[in-house]
Design a protein around this motif. Structure first.
Motif, mmCIF file in Angstrom:
data_model
loop_
_atom_site.group_PDB
_atom_site.id
_atom_site.type_symbol
_atom_site.label_atom_id
_atom_site.label_comp_id
_atom_site.label_asym_id
_atom_site.label_seq_id
_atom_site.Cartn_x
_atom_site.Cartn_y
_atom_site.Cartn_z
ATOM 1 N N ASN A 170 60.132 42.302 37.408
ATOM 2 C CA ASN A 170 60.238 41.381 36.259
ATOM 3 C C ASN A 170 59.322 41.543 35.113
ATOM 4 O OD1 ASN A 170 62.671 40.461 37.233
ATOM 5 N ND2 ASN A 170 61.625 38.562 38.224
ATOM 6 N N ARG A 173 60.110 44.737 33.496
ATOM 7 C CA ARG A 173 61.344 44.369 32.561
ATOM 8 C C ARG A 173 61.150 43.682 31.372
ATOM 9 N NH1 ARG A 173 67.304 42.904 34.930
ATOM 10 N NH2 ARG A 173 68.394 42.586 32.852
ATOM 11 N N HIS A 177 61.628 45.282 27.278
ATOM 12 C CA HIS A 177 62.521 44.655 26.514
ATOM 13 C C HIS A 177 61.941 44.156 25.154
ATOM 14 C CE1 HIS A 177 65.499 42.068 24.651
ATOM 15 N NE2 HIS A 177 64.696 41.052 24.772
ATOM 16 N N ILE A 310 68.280 46.289 29.574
ATOM 17 C CA ILE A 310 67.003 45.943 29.217
ATOM 18 C C ILE A 310 66.983 45.514 27.749
ATOM 19 C CG2 ILE A 310 64.632 46.625 29.220
ATOM 20 C CD1 ILE A 310 65.533 46.214 31.856
ATOM 21 N N GLU A 313 69.212 41.281 26.100
ATOM 22 C CA GLU A 313 68.797 40.324 27.321
ATOM 23 C C GLU A 313 69.353 38.771 26.632
ATOM 24 O OE1 GLU A 313 67.791 40.739 29.961
ATOM 25 O OE2 GLU A 313 66.042 42.237 30.338
ATOM 26 N N GLU A 322 74.167 42.985 32.163
ATOM 27 C CA GLU A 322 73.424 43.328 33.064
ATOM 28 C C GLU A 322 74.597 44.005 34.131
ATOM 29 O OE1 GLU A 322 70.484 43.364 35.653
ATOM 30 O OE2 GLU A 322 70.416 42.301 33.694
ATOM 31 N N ILE A 382 62.688 48.132 38.724
ATOM 32 C CA ILE A 382 63.442 46.917 38.059
ATOM 33 C C ILE A 382 64.310 46.381 38.897
ATOM 34 C CG2 ILE A 382 64.551 45.863 36.178
ATOM 35 C CD1 ILE A 382 62.739 47.730 34.434
#
Length: 384
Positions: A170, A173, A177, A310, A313, A322, A382
């Protein structure tokens, strides 16, 4: 009696020396295997890990095209058994993963042209051509380090990706992002011009390559007519219902040229393996809920889908996208099948076309990169 004891002592000492000599001989390492020639490597495309010796003769940019000057990227090199070789049929295309690009890529190191090197890696097709992938060692023949450079990273790790390096899960990720959401947003009309640049046929600068069919078609033959090409949303725009709005609907990291009919056949299907053959799209398959592209672009598709997850979000007014394990997502902001996409990413690593495309989007159009093209290994970090 003393003479007998003396003889026994001398014999025992001699035997000990023999044992020591034999032990020393057996402890010597075996001689290193002789590297394969390029011709032998081309004939041994069986996935085995081998060391190949050859001369760097250029930068592969297409199945039958190798640049010998004006190098465009650091993602691959071509090896041959002679430094003057010009026939691509006698060349081995070597993938340069991130840790090797700074030292061996020809854009950064044009002086490497003509050098003889030993490369250790898996022998298998790369860019639909005899190749060698995922190298574990590259060194100048006759000496030099065979370990990756200490940074272990690509040309953007110290700049663009510096806040993501060393992270996983995370944390990775979140960092990615934050990095890639900084971009120029195109209009849907601008996408036409962008695709004419990003998807240009390396063998014909007047054409683009359609992603699913693989057909080369004139840049000018775009529109909505039969046999023309149009703008395919790889992340189907109905999955999240973002349409062609500026943002996810115009992000060229997932927009690609495709034949109008094939685009309609794919529709908004999720991605999975299997189905019936798709007309005008060799090696493509579809059924009622999924679409399977040709092998040469399966990794491309996976990395585009995962980029979208990514990049978007849900924190900037657009849907939170997703991937999941479903193949019947409808209008939900989701697309599947994640396990299949991960397998495609592993089976079809980034080739020169995909890498050039990423670079053009970064340099010319949006100013952001697809991190999974630069670092395919981040996919499983990820999504383990």
């Amino acid at each position: 009696m003393q003479g007998y004891v003396g003889v026994r002592t001398r014999l025992a000492a001699f035997a000990a020396l023999v044992l020591i000599a034999v032990g020393a001989a057996s402890a010597r390492p075996a001689a290193a295997a002789t590297p394969l020639t390029v011709a032998q490597a081309i004939a041994t495309q069986n996935g085995s890990v081998q060391t190949v010796r050859g001369y760097i003769v250029g930068e592969p940019v297409a199945t039958n095209t190798v640049n010998r000057s004006g190098f465009t990227a650091d993602y691959a090199i071509a090896l041959a058994d002679t430094a003057s070789e010009t026939a691509t049929s006698r060349m081995l295309y070597v993938q340069l993963t991130t840790q090797w690009r700074a030292a061996w890529g020809l854009k950064s190191n044009p002086g490497n042209l003509g050098k003889q090197v030993d490369v250790t890696g898996a022998l298998g097709a790369y860019f639909s051509h005899p190749g060698q992938k995922s190298p574990t060692a590259i060194a100048a023949s006759g000496g030099g380090s065979t370990e990756p450079p200490p940074s272990g990273g690509g040309p953007y790790d110290d700049t663009y990706y510096k806040d993501a390096i060393g992270k996983s899960g995370n944390a990775l990720r979140t960092s990615l992002h934050t990095i890639i959401k900084q971009q120029r947003v195109l209009t849907y009309d601008q996408v036409w011009d962008a695709l004419k640049d990003t998807d240009q046929d390396p063998a014909n600068s007047n054409n683009v390559i359609e992603i699913y069919s693989g057909r080369s078609i004139a840049k000018s033959d775009n529109g909505g007519g039969v046999d023309q090409w149009n703008r395919e949303h790889v992340w189907a725009k109905s999955h999240g219902d973002f349409g062609t709005v500026n943002g996810p609907g115009t992000d060229v990291h997932h927009l690609r040229p495709e034949d109008v009919t094939v685009n309609a056949d794919r529709g908004n299907l999720d991605f999975d393996n299997g189905g019936s053959a798709v007309n005008q799209c060799p090696d493509c398959w579809r059924d009622g809920d999924s679409f399977e592209p040709r092998d040469a672009v399966k990794g491309d598709v996976a990395r585009m889908i995962l980029y979208m997850a990514i990049r978007y979000e849900g924190d900037d007014g657009w849907p939170n996208l997703e991937p999941n394990e479903s193949v019947n997502n409808g209008s939900a902001p989701a697309i599947g099948k994640l396990s299949v996409l991960k397998a495609w990413n592993a089976a079809d690593p980034p080739d020169a076309f995909e890498q050039r495309r990423n670079q053009r989007i970064y340099d010319q159009w949006q100013g952001n990169r697809n991190p999974f093209i630069d670092h395919p290994e981040w996919v499983t970090s990820i999504w383990p």
